[in-house]
Motif scaffolding. Structure first.
Motif, PDB file in Angstrom:
ATOM      1  N   GLU A  12       0.821  -1.211   0.000  1.00  0.00           N
ATOM      2  CA  GLU A  12       0.000   0.000   0.000  1.00  0.00           C
ATOM      3  C   GLU A  12       0.853   1.258   0.000  1.00  0.00           C
ATOM      4  O   GLU A  12       0.487   2.272  -0.599  1.00  0.00           O
ATOM      5  N   ASP A  13       2.007   1.196   0.661  1.00  0.00           N
ATOM      6  CA  ASP A  13       2.905   2.341   0.740  1.00  0.00           C
ATOM      7  C   ASP A  13       3.810   2.465  -0.477  1.00  0.00           C
ATOM      8  O   ASP A  13       4.644   3.371  -0.550  1.00  0.00           O
ATOM      9  N   GLY A  14       3.690   1.526  -1.416  1.00  0.00           N
ATOM     10  CA  GLY A  14       4.534   1.574  -2.605  1.00  0.00           C
ATOM     11  C   GLY A  14       5.977   1.204  -2.327  1.00  0.00           C
ATOM     12  O   GLY A  14       6.878   1.608  -3.067  1.00  0.00           O
ATOM     13  N   LEU A  15       6.219   0.432  -1.280  1.00  0.00           N
ATOM     14  CA  LEU A  15       7.586   0.074  -0.908  1.00  0.00           C
ATOM     15  C   LEU A  15       7.960  -1.330  -1.376  1.00  0.00           C
ATOM     16  O   LEU A  15       8.827  -1.988  -0.801  1.00  0.00           O
ATOM     17  N   GLY A  16       7.311  -1.768  -2.435  1.00  0.00           N
ATOM     18  CA  GLY A  16       7.617  -3.057  -3.022  1.00  0.00           C
ATOM     19  C   GLY A  16       6.628  -3.401  -4.118  1.00  0.00           C
ATOM     20  O   GLY A  16       5.659  -2.671  -4.349  1.00  0.00           O
ATOM     21  N   PHE A  17       6.899  -4.515  -4.788  1.00  0.00           N
ATOM     22  CA  PHE A  17       6.032  -4.995  -5.860  1.00  0.00           C
ATOM     23  C   PHE A  17       5.347  -6.288  -5.418  1.00  0.00           C
ATOM     24  O   PHE A  17       5.942  -7.107  -4.714  1.00  0.00           O
ATOM     25  N   HIS A  18       4.112  -6.456  -5.853  1.00  0.00           N
ATOM     26  CA  HIS A  18       3.377  -7.667  -5.516  1.00  0.00           C
ATOM     27  C   HIS A  18       3.965  -8.865  -6.254  1.00  0.00           C
ATOM     28  O   HIS A  18       4.242  -8.793  -7.452  1.00  0.00           O
ATOM     29  N   VAL A  19       4.125  -9.974  -5.540  1.00  0.00           N
ATOM     30  CA  VAL A  19       4.657 -11.204  -6.104  1.00  0.00           C
ATOM     31  C   VAL A  19       3.659 -12.326  -5.842  1.00  0.00           C
ATOM     32  O   VAL A  19       3.254 -12.549  -4.696  1.00  0.00           O
ATOM     33  N   SER A  20       3.246 -13.028  -6.891  1.00  0.00           N
ATOM     34  CA  SER A  20       2.353 -14.186  -6.767  1.00  0.00           C
ATOM     35  C   SER A  20       3.043 -15.393  -7.371  1.00  0.00           C
ATOM     36  O   SER A  20       3.164 -15.494  -8.593  1.00  0.00           O
ATOM     37  N   GLY A  51      -2.228   5.904  -6.403  1.00  0.00           N
ATOM     38  CA  GLY A  51      -1.789   7.090  -5.670  1.00  0.00           C
ATOM     39  C   GLY A  51      -0.399   7.554  -6.038  1.00  0.00           C
ATOM     40  O   GLY A  51       0.078   8.567  -5.495  1.00  0.00           O
ATOM     41  N   GLY A  52       0.289   6.842  -6.938  1.00  0.00           N
ATOM     42  CA  GLY A  52       1.642   7.227  -7.324  1.00  0.00           C
ATOM     43  C   GLY A  52       2.599   7.216  -6.141  1.00  0.00           C
ATOM     44  O   GLY A  52       3.418   8.111  -5.963  1.00  0.00           O
ATOM     45  N   LYS A  53       2.524   6.167  -5.334  1.00  0.00           N
ATOM     46  CA  LYS A  53       3.357   6.088  -4.137  1.00  0.00           C
ATOM     47  C   LYS A  53       4.615   5.261  -4.380  1.00  0.00           C
ATOM     48  O   LYS A  53       4.614   4.292  -5.132  1.00  0.00           O
ATOM     49  N   GLY A  54       5.683   5.643  -3.716  1.00  0.00           N
ATOM     50  CA  GLY A  54       6.899   4.835  -3.681  1.00  0.00           C
ATOM     51  C   GLY A  54       7.444   4.446  -5.034  1.00  0.00           C
ATOM     52  O   GLY A  54       7.768   5.305  -5.870  1.00  0.00           O
ATOM     53  N   VAL A  55       7.552   3.146  -5.276  1.00  0.00           N
ATOM     54  CA  VAL A  55       8.148   2.636  -6.515  1.00  0.00           C
ATOM     55  C   VAL A  55       7.361   3.062  -7.741  1.00  0.00           C
ATOM     56  O   VAL A  55       7.896   3.052  -8.862  1.00  0.00           O
ATOM     57  N   TRP A  56       6.091   3.443  -7.568  1.00  0.00           N
ATOM     58  CA  TRP A  56       5.254   3.859  -8.685  1.00  0.00           C
ATOM     59  C   TRP A  56       5.403   5.337  -8.996  1.00  0.00           C
ATOM     60  O   TRP A  56       4.712   5.868  -9.860  1.00  0.00           O
ATOM     61  N   ASN A  57       6.306   5.999  -8.293  1.00  0.00           N
ATOM     62  CA  ASN A  57       6.575   7.417  -8.540  1.00  0.00           C
ATOM     63  C   ASN A  57       8.075   7.683  -8.473  1.00  0.00           C
ATOM     64  O   ASN A  57       8.518   8.732  -8.013  1.00  0.00           O
ATOM     65  N   ASN A  58       8.852   6.704  -8.929  1.00  0.00           N
ATOM     66  CA  ASN A  58      10.303   6.820  -8.897  1.00  0.00           C
ATOM     67  C   ASN A  58      10.842   6.292 -10.227  1.00  0.00           C
ATOM     68  O   ASN A  58      10.610   5.131 -10.586  1.00  0.00           O
ATOM     69  N   ALA A  59      11.554   7.142 -10.950  1.00  0.00           N
ATOM     70  CA  ALA A  59      12.014   6.793 -12.300  1.00  0.00           C
ATOM     71  C   ALA A  59      12.885   5.544 -12.331  1.00  0.00           C
ATOM     72  O   ALA A  59      12.933   4.839 -13.341  1.00  0.00           O
ATOM     73  N   TYR A  60      13.565   5.261 -11.227  1.00  0.00           N
ATOM     74  CA  TYR A  60      14.428   4.073 -11.171  1.00  0.00           C
ATOM     75  C   TYR A  60      13.639   2.797 -11.436  1.00  0.00           C
ATOM     76  O   TYR A  60      14.163   1.836 -12.016  1.00  0.00           O
ATOM     77  N   PHE A  61      12.377   2.791 -11.007  1.00  0.00           N
ATOM     78  CA  PHE A  61      11.552   1.587 -11.119  1.00  0.00           C
ATOM     79  C   PHE A  61      10.613   1.616 -12.321  1.00  0.00           C
ATOM     80  O   PHE A  61       9.725   0.767 -12.434  1.00  0.00           O
TER      81      PHE A  61
END
Length: 369
Positions: free
Chosen positions: A211-219, A240-250
């Motif tokens: 939820e905080d964008g501090l990782g990617f979902h893995v199934s 919400g464009g949080k964390g990894v979803w708002n960082n060009a590195y990712f």
């Protein structure tokens, strides 16, 4: 606004009953409150710009199948493919009576966490190293790789969740109480125990990090407990464009770029060709990436994306498909020995392979019609 009270919906697939407590619907947003049997009220907000969206979703709720996620592990509402945004996710925490003499809720183990290595790996007092299921957080520089953005934040957030203290900098004492749920494959290829981790208050670690964008979902089958819930949590961060979803590195890399690296990646590319063997579906993207779908995971591949690919293949219209995005671990086939190296040099094989284990790993970038 339209208010609808006490409508009972049946979910055939999971044989669960949902009680729609309240649905407030406008042309711009929908707030749905549901109860899954005796579980706490679940809130889901969907926002979509454009006229008549609220009316459309109202009809969808009453006319189609609705999924939700909660303590009963029914599964979460799937993300809306283009336009719809989940602004809050459902909870996949555990509930229990702290005053009870029972050491842990049924199916869960009481443990003590003594060290946090990074955002998705901890050490227990009994010596087990736990790889937390459902999330892959940025790396802290393992395996000769550089420290990735947000890696330290993910580690710190994990400490805070386990400590139930937003100001906590590290775990204190002889161990922080937590709960662990295992199942499916018990260990990964590094020998770490695979499990879902919860704070002493029952807070689901994977869900909060996603939820905080501090990782990617893995199934990864068969470890799919709460997978729907984790997917919905990732959708919250994406919207919400949080964390990894708002960082060009990712940002997603192109499957055709020459400087690809191994490890966890987001890739985008056009499908070039498809080959179906007895045990595998192979999908080549334009460039040097091949997607592998093993038959052993076929039950988890089923979904709109694969159906559209197979339909296009049958009609010989693969080139007409929109760009696809895939998440997963990219493997370098050049490390697989001289025989594979020769096939790559002769152009018989692509250099990179990404295994698609679950339909949550991929999506088309344009709406599926």
């Amino acid at each position: 606004m339209i208010s609808v009270q006490h409508v009972i919906l049946s979910i055939q697939e999971h044989r669960k009953w949902l009680i729609l407590v309240d649905a407030s619907i406008s042309l711009r947003s929908v707030l749905v409150q549901l109860v899954v049997q005796s579980s706490p009220v679940l809130h889901l907000i969907v926002v979509k710009k454009g006229p008549y969206w609220g009316l459309f979703l109202c009809l969808l709720l009453f006319g189609g199948t609705l999924f939700c996620c909660g303590v009963s592990n029914v599964g979460a509402a799937p993300a809306l493919a283009s336009g719809g945004e989940f602004l809050t996710s459902t909870a996949c925490d555990i509930t229990f009576d702290p005053a009870s003499a029972v050491a842990a809720p049924s199916g869960f183990e009481r443990v003590a966490v003594v060290q946090v290595f990074d955002g998705d790996t901890v050490l227990l007092k009994d010596g087990r190293k736990i790889r937390i299921v459902g999330v892959n957080t940025p790396e802290l520089g393992h395996h000769n790789r550089p420290v990735e953005p947000l890696a330290q934040q993910a580690k710190q957030r994990l400490v805070q969740i386990l400590s139930n203290n937003k100001a906590a900098a590290s775990l204190k004492g002889k161990g922080t109480s937590a709960y662990l749920k295992t199942g499916g494959d018990l260990k990964d290829h590094y020998g770490r125990t695979l499990g879902h981790l919860f704070s002493a208050q029952g807070v689901n670690v994977s869900q909060r990090l996603l939820e905080d964008g501090l990782g990617f979902h893995v199934s990864i089958p068969p470890n799919l407990w709460a997978a729907d819930c984790y997917y919905s949590a990732q959708q919250v961060a994406m919207a919400g464009g949080k964390g990894v979803w708002n960082n060009a590195y990712f940002d997603a890399n192109s499957a055709s770029q020459r400087d690809l690296l191994g490890g966890y990646q987001r890739l985008q590319g056009k499908i070039e060709k498809l080959f179906i063997s007895q045990k595998t579906i192979w999908i080549d993207l334009q460039g040097q990436v091949t997607l592998k779908l093993g038959r052993s995971d076929s039950d988890y591949h089923q979904g709109a994306v694969l159906k559209r690919i197979l339909d296009a293949h049958e009609k010989k219209k693969l080139v007409m498909l929109p760009t696809i995005e895939v998440q997963g671990w990219l493997m370098d086939r050049k490390r697989w020995g001289a025989k594979m190296m020769g096939k790559i040099k002769r152009g018989e094989r692509n250099r990179w392979q990404l295994n698609v284990r679950h339909h949550y790993q991929w999506r088309f970038l344009l709406p599926i019609k």
